[in-house]
Scaffold this motif. Structure first.
Motif, short mmCIF file in Angstrom:
data_model
loop_
_atom_site.label_atom_id
_atom_site.label_comp_id
_atom_site.label_asym_id
_atom_site.label_seq_id
_atom_site.Cartn_x
_atom_site.Cartn_y
_atom_site.Cartn_z
N PRO A 249 0.84 -1.20 0.00
CA PRO A 249 0.00 0.00 0.00
C PRO A 249 0.87 1.24 0.00
CG PRO A 249 0.02 -1.02 2.17
CD PRO A 249 0.88 -1.86 1.29
N THR B 230 -4.15 3.92 5.28
CA THR B 230 -5.45 4.39 5.74
C THR B 230 -5.72 3.78 7.11
OG1 THR B 230 -6.41 2.53 4.55
CG2 THR B 230 -6.49 4.68 3.47
N GLN B 231 -6.66 4.37 7.80
CA GLN B 231 -7.01 3.86 9.13
C GLN B 231 -7.60 2.46 9.01
OE1 GLN B 231 -6.77 5.60 12.31
NE2 GLN B 231 -7.03 3.46 12.88
N TYR B 232 -7.08 1.52 9.83
CA TYR B 232 -7.61 0.16 9.79
C TYR B 232 -8.87 0.06 10.63
CZ TYR B 232 -3.42 -1.73 7.63
OH TYR B 232 -2.42 -2.02 6.76
N THR B 233 -9.80 -0.72 10.15
CA THR B 233 -10.99 -1.04 10.96
C THR B 233 -11.01 -2.55 11.18
OG1 THR B 233 -12.42 -1.49 9.09
CG2 THR B 233 -12.26 0.81 9.81
N GLU B 234 -11.86 -2.99 12.08
CA GLU B 234 -11.94 -4.42 12.39
C GLU B 234 -12.15 -5.26 11.14
OE1 GLU B 234 -13.11 -6.20 15.57
OE2 GLU B 234 -12.62 -4.58 16.97
N ASP B 235 -12.88 -4.70 10.16
CA ASP B 235 -13.19 -5.48 8.97
C ASP B 235 -11.98 -5.69 8.07
OD1 ASP B 235 -15.73 -5.57 9.89
OD2 ASP B 235 -16.43 -3.87 8.68
N ASP B 236 -11.00 -4.80 8.18
CA ASP B 236 -9.82 -4.93 7.32
C ASP B 236 -8.95 -6.10 7.73
OD1 ASP B 236 -10.64 -2.62 6.10
OD2 ASP B 236 -9.49 -1.35 7.46
N LEU B 237 -9.06 -6.45 9.01
CA LEU B 237 -8.15 -7.46 9.54
C LEU B 237 -8.95 -8.60 10.14
CD1 LEU B 237 -5.89 -4.90 11.35
CD2 LEU B 237 -5.17 -6.24 9.38
N ARG C 152 -2.69 -6.66 15.17
CA ARG C 152 -4.05 -6.21 14.90
C ARG C 152 -4.49 -5.19 15.94
NH1 ARG C 152 -9.54 -8.36 15.96
NH2 ARG C 152 -10.81 -7.92 14.12
N LEU D 189 -5.34 -1.26 15.20
CA LEU D 189 -6.66 -0.71 15.48
C LEU D 189 -6.59 0.44 16.49
CD1 LEU D 189 -8.76 -4.00 15.66
CD2 LEU D 189 -8.63 -2.36 13.78
N LYS E 47 1.39 -4.56 6.26
CA LYS E 47 0.19 -3.95 6.86
C LYS E 47 0.56 -2.69 7.64
CE LYS E 47 -2.89 -7.49 6.24
NZ LYS E 47 -3.39 -7.28 4.86
#
Length: 888
Positions: free
Chosen positions: A2, A6-13, A601, A605, A707
């Motif tokens: 990347p 960008t800001q990671y959210t729970e869904d990304d990981l 993770r 987050l 990541k």
RNA sequence: GGACAGUUAGCUCAGUUGGUAGAGCGUCUCGUUGACGUCGAGAAGGUCAGAGGUUCGAAUCCUCUACUGUCCACCA
């Protein structure tokens, strides 16, 4: 990779790491980018680090032994690459002459074809096809393990380069008079129809008959009457009084095919305590007898031929299979009244072929040998002496050290090395014979057109091929281009480490040392690291014949990931130590790999893109917990680096594992929940830890590195260095006190079976730690599950309360109801007893004048402070006990 | 026959130059706590194979014994 974070959210990981989703593509990216090739940084004077991969046999698939070898070598390679050294790891495959030929012959046999049906050329073609297939399998499997080897330099022992090296060394040795052709006793495998080197012979215990036969005035013992047709010499020990009178005399002895004239000789080789102390000898079929025959200049006649049948010298038994003939011969002897007795339970070691398990027949044969005792021209030392010398003087270090002794002993007893093999697949011996010039072999590097002597063009090449270990012995330099003077050879030889199993110390390691010190006058490698064998949970050897215990590395990789498999084979093993492997163990390390994922993770987050892009600065260090984790990290960097340098990969791996899980995750991350979150330190500690972990678990760490938004591969990052300015010993100690305190509170809660969901109030008298307790109040509340904390330096003890006394801190959890004073008293008494017991031991030492006089100061101080700690705890517990007793 | 290694918790193993034993798994109890149940908290469990010696102090050093394993040599 990347470009923009960008800001990671729970869904990304995802919640769990799935190795299968990442490993292959990560490997491809590395390979595509050329990350496995050695890099010499501009201006860097770092010495290169080289490993030549022991080439797996081109016969099939990789097993766990290979997997463990690849894991260990990759750890070394990745570590040194990160240290900024030009790092080279060359992969390859070995043609494994006899093994491969046997395999293909077996495959052909399924179609009822023999190699003779095909002829040499067609057969070789068949073998080459087979080899191509298994080479591809091997390449893929080596990749699957995550091995960061330089595929652009991959080599096969039968490639043009190594083949030229083989012929060059052969000619050089021949010209130096070290290679000769001779009629000598060899180990003959009637199944493989070829010779075997001494160490290619295995032994198996077997129960056979042992015959006592009448031989003139003697009784001789033998397990192999079929070799005894022509025996006409009796050998006794010169000091054996029983037989002294016979020595030098001759007798007419009735024997298998009529009467023979027997002579009695004295030779120390005869053991007076074995059998009857008198033996007849069979020089053509026994090493010892052969040597005796040579000493006494006796005739050597072959009784058994290459097919295992009796020769024409066996008279009426000629042509019969040797084994089959045994009973018949005994019958014949018995008919003549020559059988004294038969021992049915004789246990002896049967020699068998290590490739095919057929019984070895020692017999005389004309073969090519390397003379290991002859002085090399211009060097005044033999191959044997040279090979021993380089280990003795430390030019080569063998790990574990005990193998140096074993090596030296083996080398010292080495016999001339038989290098010719009667098979078709391999390096054909570069010797030609001219019809007109018998006894004058032509030895050339390139195929000659005519006889160098008489110019005749009718010359034929020796049909035999070389022992496969001849070419393997040249492996460290034939892979680098020798005999050409290539830049690779100049840069990367001698190689740094040879990493292999101790089971091929003699087969291979010893021969590499011998061949390289001869051909290059240089050692092949500086360090030999011998790993142990991979065994089952019960310590048995894994074998394909027992599939229930035999673990397939590829299965394990698809189930748990290559990283987990690597760890499970490295941790718990050391040089020379066997490793026991079983599935739960691999699963355990898969859990650890998942833990790495979740630690990252959590951090991702809890950090923002701007946190991720900022480099770490010492000014970012804020809380006591920050200082503690950084101190621990520095210690980890120092220790794990030292351990890797000392080849203690297991210990290094365990230390890093322990840090990540038991310090970083269990405490620092917990402290970070809430008000003490410090993204800069979280990220710094994480990045360094991923670097330290990378050689062990390359895939997950590389995935996470990406990541974290890093632009460069983790595998090409620099190894962390110890930073003394990030060491805060006093703060580190304080945090340790905090977590013992929390643990103690948890203990009491568990012991009382207090409702885990219920939060209790607590009164804490912090003493010297009060300020820190204030700082960590929120964390303590959360981790010890407390509601309100009344914190003071000191104060009066509440009447009805549970007490925790630890780290010089008093914690009281008051109870109004449901509180069993008796039970609490009992618990306090138990604790008091524990403290008193330990105190008594310490005081015993402190009262001992000799202890005070002779023990080191630090030890005495330690004992004193421990004693003080216990005394303090006892005092406080007693006070509390008295309070409770009053209340009761 | 010769040499070497090992013997520590139920299992697999750590334990630096001697300072008074640790981890993982398993077992038991408990837990929907802001990443992780592939998780978390706690507990139980060891005369460090046995005997002797050196030492203030031995799992650690020395000697012997027992058991297990490996390698080497091969015996007619």
């Amino acid at each position: 990779m990347p470009k923009k974070i960008t800001q990671y959210t729970e869904d990304d990981l995802p919640k769990a790491y799935d190795a299968n989703l990442f490993e292959d593509s990560i490997y491809k990216n590395w390979e595509k980018a050329g990350a496995f090739k050695p890099v010499t940084k501009k201006g860097s004077k770092k010495k290169p680090f080289t490993i030549i991969m022991p080439p797996p046999n081109a016969t099939g698939t990789l097993h766990l032994g290979h997997a463990s070898m690849l894991a260990l070598q990759d750890i070394m390679i990745r570590y040194h690459r990160m240290k900024g050294e030009p790092t080279l790891w060359i992969p390859g495959t070995d043609h494994a002459a006899i093994a491969t030929q046997n395999k293909v012959e077996k495959l052909l046999a399924e179609k009822s074809i023999t190699r003779h049906d095909l002829g040499r050329k067609k057969f070789i073609k068949e073998v080459e096809e087979f080899v191509k297939g298994s080479q591809n399998t091997i390449r893929n499997q080596v990749r699957k393990m995550g091995s960061s080897c330089d595929w652009s330099r991959e080599t096969y022992t039968l490639d043009a380069g190594p083949s030229l090296a083989v012929r060059t060394v052969f000619k050089q040795m021949f010209d130096d008079g070290l290679i000769y052709r001779g009629n000598r006793i060899v180990n003959w495998c009637p199944r493989c129809q070829s010779t075997l080197a001494d160490d290619e012979v295995k032994y198996k215990e077997a129960r056979t008959k042992f015959y006592y036969l009448k031989y003139g005035p003697f009784i001789i013992g033998t397990a192999r009457p079929e070799t005894k047709f022509l025996d006409k010499v009796v050998v006794v020990h010169p000091d054996d009084k029983r037989y002294r009178k016979y020595v030098g005399k001759t007798f007419d002895v009735p024997w298998i095919n009529g009467t023979v004239k027997a002579t009695v000789l004295a030779d120390k080789a005869s053991d007076p305590t074995f059998g009857t102390g008198a033996m007849t000898i069979t020089p053509a079929h026994s090493q010892i007898d052969f040597e005796i025959a040579q000493r006494h200049k006796l005739e050597i006649v072959k009784i058994i031929d290459e097919k295992g049948n009796l020769t024409e010298h066996a008279g009426e038994f000629a042509g019969m299979n040797a084994k089959v003939s045994r009973e018949k011969i005994i019958e014949a002897l018995d008919a003549k009244g020559l059988v004294e007795k038969i021992d049915e339970n004789y246990i002896h070691n049967l020699s068998i072929c290590y490739r095919c398990d057929a019984t070895i027949e020692p017999l005389t044969s004309t073969q090519w040998f390397i003379n290991v005792d002859k002085k090399i021209p211009k060097r005044s030392k033999s191959l044997k002496q040279l090979s021993i010398e380089v280990v003795k003087n430390g030019k080569i270090e063998i790990l574990p050290e005990k193998f140096e002794k074993i090596y030296t002993h083996w080398m010292g007893n080495l016999h001339d090395w038989c290098i010719s093999r009667q098979i078709w697949f391999g390096h054909q011996i570069p010797v030609w014979y001219c019809k007109n010039c018998p006894g004058k072999p032509i030895v050339e590097i390139d195929t000659p057109a005519r006889c160098s002597n008489c110019k005749n063009t009718e010359i034929t090449q020796d049909p035999d091929v070389l022992d496969t270990w001849f070419s393997s012995g040249l492996w460290t330099f034939s892979t680098l281009g020798w005999p050409k003077k290539t830049p690779d050879l100049k840069t990367y030889h001698p190689t740094s480490v040879l990493e292999t199993g101790y089971d091929i110390l003699f087969f291979w390691v010893a021969r590499m040392i011998l061949m390289t010190t001869y051909a290059l006058n240089e050692v092949p490698f500086k360090t030999v690291y011998l790993h142990g064998l991979v065994r089952t949970r019960n310590g048995e050897k894994m074998s394909k014949s027992k599939p229930e215990t035999c673990i397939d590395p590829l299965d394990m990789i698809s189930k748990y990931g290559a990283d987990a498999l690597r760890l499970s084979m490295v941790i718990g093993g050391g040089p020379g130590n066997d490793v026991r492997l079983y599935e739960e163990k691999i699963a355990g390390y898969r859990n650890f790999v998942n833990k790495i994922w979740n630690v990252t993770r959590f951090i991702l987050l809890n950090t923002t893109p701007s946190d991720l892009s900022k480099p770490f600065n010492k000014k970012d260090v804020k809380t006591t917990a920050d200082k503690w984790i950084l101190t621990r990290l520095q210690k980890l960097i120092k220790e794990s680096t030292q351990l890797i340098e000392k080849y203690k990969f297991s210990e290094a791996g365990m230390k890093i594992y322990d840090f990540l899980w038991n310090e970083m995750a269990d405490w620092y991350l917990e402290f970070s929940k809430g008000e003490h979150k410090n993204p800069a330190v979280l990220l710094h500690v994480l990045r360094d830890t991923l670097k330290l972990l990378h050689p062990f678990v390359p895939y997950i760490t590389e995935v996470l590195w990406e990541k974290l938004g890093m632009q460069k591969f983790l595998m090409l990052e620099e190894w962390p260095t110890y930073n003394a300015s990030l060491i805060f010993p006093a703060d580190a100690k304080k945090i340790e006190k905090i977590y013992t305190l929390i643990t103690e509170i948890r203990k009491v809660r568990a012991e009382y079976k207090l409702d885990p969901a219920k939060k209790f109030d607590a009164v804490i008298y912090g003493g010297a730690l009060t300020a820190l307790l204030k700082e960590k109040e929120q964390a303590i509340k959360r981790l010890a599950n407390l509601e309100n904390i009344t914190l003071a330096k000191k104060g009066t003890k509440p009447e009805k309360a549970l007490s925790v006394i630890a780290s010089g801190v008093e914690v009281y959890i008051p109870f109004d109801q449901m509180f069993d004073i008796e039970k609490e008293l009992e618990r306090i008494k138990k604790e008091l007893a524990q403290h008193e017991k330990e105190l008594a031991g310490l005081q015993g030492r402190l009262h001992n004048k000799t202890f005070l006089g002779s023990a080191p100061k630090e030890v005495v101080e330690q004992v004193k402070s421990d004693a003080a700690r216990h005394t303090e705890a006892i005092t406080k517990l007693n006070e509390h006990r008295r309070g409770l007793e009053k209340a009761a």
